[in-house]
Design a protein around this motif. Sequence first.
Motif, short mmCIF file in Angstrom:
data_model
loop_
_atom_site.label_atom_id
_atom_site.label_comp_id
_atom_site.label_asym_id
_atom_site.label_seq_id
_atom_site.Cartn_x
_atom_site.Cartn_y
_atom_site.Cartn_z
N PRO A 183 63.76 -0.62 -10.31
CA PRO A 183 64.93 -1.24 -9.68
C PRO A 183 65.47 -0.35 -8.55
O PRO A 183 65.62 0.85 -8.70
CB PRO A 183 65.95 -1.34 -10.81
N GLY A 184 65.72 -0.96 -7.39
CA GLY A 184 66.26 -0.24 -6.25
C GLY A 184 65.22 0.37 -5.33
O GLY A 184 65.56 0.92 -4.28
N LEU A 185 63.94 0.28 -5.70
CA LEU A 185 62.90 0.86 -4.86
C LEU A 185 62.89 0.25 -3.45
O LEU A 185 62.68 0.95 -2.47
CB LEU A 185 61.52 0.71 -5.51
N ASP A 186 63.18 -1.05 -3.39
CA ASP A 186 63.17 -1.72 -2.09
C ASP A 186 64.31 -1.27 -1.17
O ASP A 186 64.26 -1.45 0.03
CB ASP A 186 63.20 -3.24 -2.27
N THR A 187 65.34 -0.64 -1.73
CA THR A 187 66.45 -0.15 -0.90
C THR A 187 66.52 1.38 -0.86
O THR A 187 67.47 1.94 -0.32
CB THR A 187 67.80 -0.69 -1.44
N PHE A 188 65.49 2.04 -1.40
CA PHE A 188 65.44 3.51 -1.38
C PHE A 188 65.42 3.99 0.07
O PHE A 188 64.57 3.56 0.85
CB PHE A 188 64.21 3.98 -2.14
N PRO A 189 66.35 4.89 0.45
CA PRO A 189 66.43 5.31 1.86
C PRO A 189 65.38 6.34 2.27
O PRO A 189 65.16 6.57 3.46
CB PRO A 189 67.83 5.91 1.97
#
Length: 115
Positions: free
Chosen positions: A9-15
């Motif tokens: 979860p959140g990998l697609d928004t990891f900066p």
Amino acid sequence: MQVRHPDIPGLDTFPGTAFHSARWNHEVDLTGQRVAVVGTGASTVQFLPEIQPKATHVDVFQSTPQWVLLKPDYLLPPGLHRFFAHHPAARRALRGLHHWTQEAIGVPFLPTEWE
């Protein structure tokens, strides 16, 4: 080659920069970076010892623990490098010895009954 990515979860928004070891991004300099590695397979065994000394911090995440044996890494003396350069059959024999020694260590861990 099909590359599998973990469902994080959140990998697609990891900066930060993220890539699979099978698609290594050689443009990324890991020197002084915090690095997270997901997985403990054969690729990790190969690249982790190379990146760990460069990175400031490395975390390794695994979903299922594996049996872990020490990896027999050691520096070969320059004279032995020269010998192997001129005698590739001897180099292959040493590599084979290492391989089969490591394989033999695992034999006692084989199941006594196959499902």
